[in-house]
Design a protein around this motif. Sequence first.
Motif, PDB file in Angstrom:
ATOM      1  N   MET A   1      -8.954   4.142  -8.885  1.00 25.10           N
ATOM      2  CA  MET A   1      -9.591   5.348  -8.352  1.00 25.10           C
ATOM      3  C   MET A   1      -9.094   5.625  -6.931  1.00 25.10           C
ATOM      4  N   THR A   2      -8.888   6.910  -6.635  1.00 25.17           N
ATOM      5  CA  THR A   2      -8.421   7.276  -5.295  1.00 25.17           C
ATOM      6  C   THR A   2      -9.383   8.264  -4.637  1.00 25.17           C
ATOM      7  N   LEU A   3     -10.441   8.630  -5.367  1.00 27.19           N
ATOM      8  CA  LEU A   3     -11.329   9.713  -4.930  1.00 27.19           C
ATOM      9  C   LEU A   3     -12.734   9.138  -4.697  1.00 27.19           C
ATOM     10  N   GLY A   4     -13.374   9.605  -3.629  1.00 32.46           N
ATOM     11  CA  GLY A   4     -14.785   9.256  -3.420  1.00 32.46           C
ATOM     12  C   GLY A   4     -15.003   7.910  -2.779  1.00 32.46           C
ATOM     13  N   GLU A   5     -13.971   7.335  -2.253  1.00 34.03           N
ATOM     14  CA  GLU A   5     -14.103   6.029  -1.614  1.00 34.03           C
ATOM     15  C   GLU A   5     -13.164   6.024  -0.415  1.00 34.03           C
ATOM     16  N   LEU A   6     -13.614   5.434   0.678  1.00 41.68           N
ATOM     17  CA  LEU A   6     -12.746   5.354   1.856  1.00 41.68           C
ATOM     18  C   LEU A   6     -11.565   4.430   1.588  1.00 41.68           C
ATOM     19  N   GLU A   7     -10.416   4.699   2.204  1.00 42.43           N
ATOM     20  CA  GLU A   7      -9.243   3.832   2.057  1.00 42.43           C
ATOM     21  C   GLU A   7      -9.590   2.391   2.419  1.00 42.43           C
ATOM     22  N   THR A   8     -10.324   2.237   3.525  1.00 42.65           N
ATOM     23  CA  THR A   8     -10.652   0.865   3.968  1.00 42.65           C
ATOM     24  C   THR A   8     -11.544   0.147   2.957  1.00 42.65           C
ATOM     25  N   ASP A   9     -12.393   0.903   2.246  1.00 39.38           N
ATOM     26  CA  ASP A   9     -13.226   0.273   1.219  1.00 39.38           C
ATOM     27  C   ASP A   9     -12.376  -0.182   0.033  1.00 39.38           C
ATOM     28  N   ILE A  10     -11.415   0.661  -0.309  1.00 39.42           N
ATOM     29  CA  ILE A  10     -10.519   0.300  -1.423  1.00 39.42           C
ATOM     30  C   ILE A  10      -9.725  -0.957  -1.058  1.00 39.42           C
ATOM     31  N   VAL A  11      -9.202  -0.977   0.164  1.00 32.77           N
ATOM     32  CA  VAL A  11      -8.455  -2.147   0.638  1.00 32.77           C
ATOM     33  C   VAL A  11      -9.347  -3.390   0.607  1.00 32.77           C
ATOM     34  N   GLU A  12     -10.578  -3.212   1.060  1.00 29.93           N
ATOM     35  CA  GLU A  12     -11.534  -4.321   1.106  1.00 29.93           C
ATOM     36  C   GLU A  12     -11.838  -4.841  -0.305  1.00 29.93           C
ATOM     37  N   ARG A  13     -12.077  -3.911  -1.222  1.00 32.08           N
ATOM     38  CA  ARG A  13     -12.430  -4.282  -2.595  1.00 32.08           C
ATOM     39  C   ARG A  13     -11.276  -5.016  -3.279  1.00 32.08           C
ATOM     40  N   LEU A  14     -10.084  -4.471  -3.113  1.00 32.78           N
ATOM     41  CA  LEU A  14      -8.934  -5.125  -3.738  1.00 32.78           C
ATOM     42  C   LEU A  14      -8.708  -6.519  -3.145  1.00 32.78           C
TER      43      LEU A  14
ATOM     44  N   HIS B   1       5.700  15.066  -3.351  1.00 30.11           N
ATOM     45  CA  HIS B   1       6.738  15.320  -2.337  1.00 30.11           C
ATOM     46  C   HIS B   1       7.059  14.051  -1.552  1.00 30.11           C
ATOM     47  N   LEU B   2       6.003  13.340  -1.235  1.00 28.09           N
ATOM     48  CA  LEU B   2       6.160  12.206  -0.338  1.00 28.09           C
ATOM     49  C   LEU B   2       5.366  11.020  -0.874  1.00 28.09           C
ATOM     50  N   ARG B   3       6.068   9.920  -1.089  1.00 30.38           N
ATOM     51  CA  ARG B   3       5.368   8.679  -1.428  1.00 30.38           C
ATOM     52  C   ARG B   3       5.887   7.623  -0.474  1.00 30.38           C
TER      53      ARG B   3
ATOM     54  N   VAL C   1       0.867  -1.185   0.000  1.00 32.76           N
ATOM     55  CA  VAL C   1       0.000   0.000   0.000  1.00 32.76           C
ATOM     56  C   VAL C   1       0.898   1.227   0.000  1.00 32.76           C
ATOM     57  N   ARG C   2       0.620   2.168  -0.898  1.00 31.95           N
ATOM     58  CA  ARG C   2       1.396   3.404  -0.871  1.00 31.95           C
ATOM     59  C   ARG C   2       0.449   4.596  -0.792  1.00 31.95           C
ATOM     60  N   LEU C   3       0.934   5.632  -0.123  1.00 29.22           N
ATOM     61  CA  LEU C   3       0.177   6.875  -0.003  1.00 29.22           C
ATOM     62  C   LEU C   3       0.995   8.010  -0.624  1.00 29.22           C
ATOM     63  N   ALA C   4       0.296   8.883  -1.361  1.00 30.32           N
ATOM     64  CA  ALA C   4       0.951  10.066  -1.937  1.00 30.32           C
ATOM     65  C   ALA C   4       0.559  11.289  -1.113  1.00 30.32           C
ATOM     66  N   ARG C   5       1.544  12.049  -0.683  1.00 28.33           N
ATOM     67  CA  ARG C   5       1.290  13.263   0.095  1.00 28.33           C
ATOM     68  C   ARG C   5       2.174  14.392  -0.425  1.00 28.33           C
ATOM     69  N   ASN C   6       1.701  15.649  -0.187  1.00 29.19           N
ATOM     70  CA  ASN C   6       2.500  16.810  -0.572  1.00 29.19           C
ATOM     71  C   ASN C   6       2.448  17.855   0.540  1.00 29.19           C
TER      72      ASN C   6
ATOM     73  N   LEU D   1      -5.514  11.999  -6.535  1.00 26.24           N
ATOM     74  CA  LEU D   1      -6.206  12.958  -5.669  1.00 26.24           C
ATOM     75  C   LEU D   1      -7.167  12.263  -4.695  1.00 26.24           C
ATOM     76  N   GLY D   2      -7.306  12.881  -3.512  1.00 30.82           N
ATOM     77  CA  GLY D   2      -8.295  12.374  -2.554  1.00 30.82           C
ATOM     78  C   GLY D   2      -7.632  11.584  -1.450  1.00 30.82           C
ATOM     79  N   THR D   3      -7.564  10.279  -1.634  1.00 31.08           N
ATOM     80  CA  THR D   3      -6.907   9.446  -0.622  1.00 31.08           C
ATOM     81  C   THR D   3      -5.418   9.287  -0.905  1.00 31.08           C
ATOM     82  N   GLY D   4      -5.021   9.471  -2.159  1.00 35.60           N
ATOM     83  CA  GLY D   4      -3.606   9.276  -2.520  1.00 35.60           C
ATOM     84  C   GLY D   4      -3.148   7.842  -2.336  1.00 35.60           C
ATOM     85  N   ILE D   5      -4.119   6.939  -2.296  1.00 38.73           N
ATOM     86  CA  ILE D   5      -3.758   5.553  -1.965  1.00 38.73           C
ATOM     87  C   ILE D   5      -3.638   4.681  -3.216  1.00 38.73           C
TER      88      ILE D   5
END
Lengths: 370, 370
Positions: free
Chosen positions: B225-238, B121-123, B29-34, B169-173
Motif C-alpha cells: 500500500m502507498t496510500l493513507g499512510e505516512l512514508e515514515t510509518d511504512i518504513v517503520e512497519r517494514l 516519469h521518474l522512479r 526505497v524507491r519513489l515514483a513521481r510524474n 498513488l499517494g506516497t509513491g513509495i
Amino acid sequence: MNINDFLSSPPLSQHRPEPDDLIVLSSRVRLARNLRQLPFPGFAKKNDRVRVLETIRPAVESLPTMVDAFSATMDSLTNLDKQILVERHLISREHAAKSVGSGFVLNKEENLCVMINEEDHLRMQSLRPGLQIKEAWKAINQMDSTLEKKLDYAFSPELGYLTACPTNLGTGIRVSAMLHLPALVLSEQINQIVQAVNKLGLAVRGLYGEGTEALGNIFQVSNQMTLGELETDIVERLSKVVAQLIEHEQNARATLLEKKSKTVYNHIGRAYGILANAHSMSSKESMNLLSLMRLGFDLSLFQGADRILVDELFITTQPAHLQKRFTEKLTTEERDFLRADMMRDRLKDVSRPMTDKNESRRSPLDKPAE
Amino acid sequence: MNINDFLSSPPLSQHRPEPDDLIVLSSRVRLARNLRQLPFPGFAKKNDRVRVLETIRPAVESLPTMVDAFSATMDSLTNLDKQILVERHLISREHAAKSVGSGFVLNKEENLCVMINEEDHLRMQSLRPGLQIKEAWKAINQMDSTLEKKLDYAFSPELGYLTACPTNLGTGIRVSAMLHLPALVLSEQINQIVQAVNKLGLAVRGLYGEGTEALGNIFQVSNQMTLGELETDIVERLSKVVAQLIEHEQNARATLLEKKSKTVYNHIGRAYGILANAHSMSSKESMNLLSLMRLGFDLSLFQGADRILVDELFITTQPAHLQKRFTEKLTTEERDFLRADMMRDRLKDVSRPMTDKNESRRSPLDKPAE
C-alpha cells in the motif's frame, strides 16, 4: 583364519597395473557339481543336505590349495557376515539365505571359494583380479580334477555333469568378467552393446548377478550355454567378447574426451566434489560417484593418489561392511552418515582432478574481450 | 564514468560486518513521481517522452549527489548492457525493454539511481547494503525534496503524488529488503512465513521482483500500500517485519543445527564440492549452490576465506555479466562452461568446510566396535 578378523579387514588388494584392468575389474570361473545318487539341495531333506556337506567340506578343506582356509557352515554365520560375503562377491545372495546343511570354504588368498549346497551340491569358483579369465579357468580346472578323485560326481556320458537346473547341465561352467563401462553408459551406447552381446549367446548382468542393477556402471558378462561346447571353447569365446568390450569402452572414452571433454570432466569433477564433501550418502549414489572417480583415475586426472583407494571404497562403503565396524545396529540414515564420513575421511588427501591443462585449449576463456 | 568500465568491473562491495547483514542482503526505497500535465509514459507519444527525459535528466544530473554520475539514454545502451543493469538490480526488467525517450542515471557510489520514463516519469531509488532501510529512506527523501524544487511534480492535495498505476498513488513509495532465507527454505517453513507476511499487507517476491522465482533462497519483502499512510510509518512497519523475519531465520538456523546438523552440513558440503569442481553449471543451479555456501560462511564453516567472494559470484556469474567478458556471442552451453570455470577458479583457494569438529559428537563413528 578367525572369521571376525577376515570379515573386519578390507578385502585383499585386487589391483594389478595392467592396462586392461582399468576396464576389467575381475575374472571368474565357476563349476557346478553334484554327488551321485543324492537329491539336489532344493529337493533334499535336512539329513541329506548335512550328509552332502559333511562329505564335501572335508574333501575341499584337504586340498593343498586350501591350507589355512576360512571354512564355515552357513548356520554358524550371522546374517551380517553372510551379507559381507555377498558384498565381496564370494557367495551368492541365494547362498546367504541358506542355513543348516550349507557351507562355505575360502582359501587364504581369497581367490578360490566353494559354496556347498547352494543350488547344486558343490559350486566352486576361482576369482582373479583384472582380465585373467584363462588363469581363473586353469585354477578351477585343477581344483575340480583333484576333487573328482575324492568325490563321486553325478555324471552322464551323454549329458555330462548333472545339475539342479538344466541351464548348467553338461560342463556346469560359468565364465564371467566384471567390466567397468562408464563411457559406454555416458555416451548412451550401452543398451545397444548389451543387445549385441546377448545375440552372441552371452548374458550381461548387474553388479550382483542375475536380476540386479548395474550400479556403478559395472556389468557382469557371462556365458549362457553350458552344453555342447568344450570348457576351453567357452573360455575362449568369452575372452574374445570381453576383448571387444574393452575396445568399445576405450573407443567411447577417446570419443568422449575428443568431442565432449567438458562433459566428462564435469561428471568426474562433480563426483569427486560430492564424495569429498557430502555428509550423507546412499549406497547407490556412492557406487555411481565412485565409478566416475574411477574413470578419473583411468584418465590420470587424480595425480599423487592411489586408485586402489576407490576400488576399496566400492567394497567397504557397502551396507554390511559399514555395519560390521559398529557394535550397535545402524539405521539406514546412520549408515548414510557414516558412509559419507568415511568417504570424506579417505578422500581428504586426494587433490581436485587435474583437468585445467587439457581443457584450456577448447575453452572460450581463451578469447576474452580485449 | 565510462559505461564499459562501469559495466565490466564487478559491483562495488556491498558487505558490512553487521550481524543482521548475514540475512539482509540489501535495503531499498524507491519513489515514483510524474510531471504535471504531461501524459504518463505508457500513454505518451515519443515527443512527449523525449521532452520529459530532457526535463528530468539534467535536473537529476545537476544534483550534488550526482557528481560524476553514470548517465545514459536507454537507446544508447546495448541489450547486453541493459541486462547487466538488471542483474545488478539497478533497473527493472521493464525498463531494460525501453529505448528512445527513456533514461537512466546512477551516482558514482552506485547507491542512488533514477529511471526516467519507466512506468512513471521518474522512479528514483536509494540502495544500501545490509539492513539500512531508514538510511535508504533518508537519502531518497533528501533527493526527492531537492528535485521537487526543480521539477513540477503532479500532486493532488487529496490523493498525493499521482502515478501511472493506482497501486503507487499517494506516497509513491516502495520500501523493500532483500533477504537470504536458506534455513526457512530447508526447514520448509517458508510458505507459512510468506503467507503471514502477506496478511500484514506486505508482498514477498523473488530475486528480480514481481513474478520472479526465489533463486538462491533470496526473497524481496516490500510494502503493498502507498496510500493513507505516512512514508515514515511504512518504513517503520517494514523494518519491524524484516526484524521478525531475521529472527525467524536465525531460529530456523539454530534449530537445524541442533536437530539436523548433518543435513545442513550435507547441503553446504555438497554445494561447495560441486561449485569447486563442476565444469558446466546453469545460472539457476549456481545461485542455489552459492546460497548454501553463503549459509556456510554465516555458520563460520569456511575459515580463512572471505564471504565477499560468494556475494560477488552471485552477481558476476549471471548470464549478462559472463557475456560481457567476451567479444563473441556465447551460447547457453558455453556460458555454462564459463560459469563453472569461473567458479572453480575463484574457489580454488577456499578450503573444504570445517564441519568435523561440530559433528563428531553426534557421529556414530564415536562408538566403533572394539
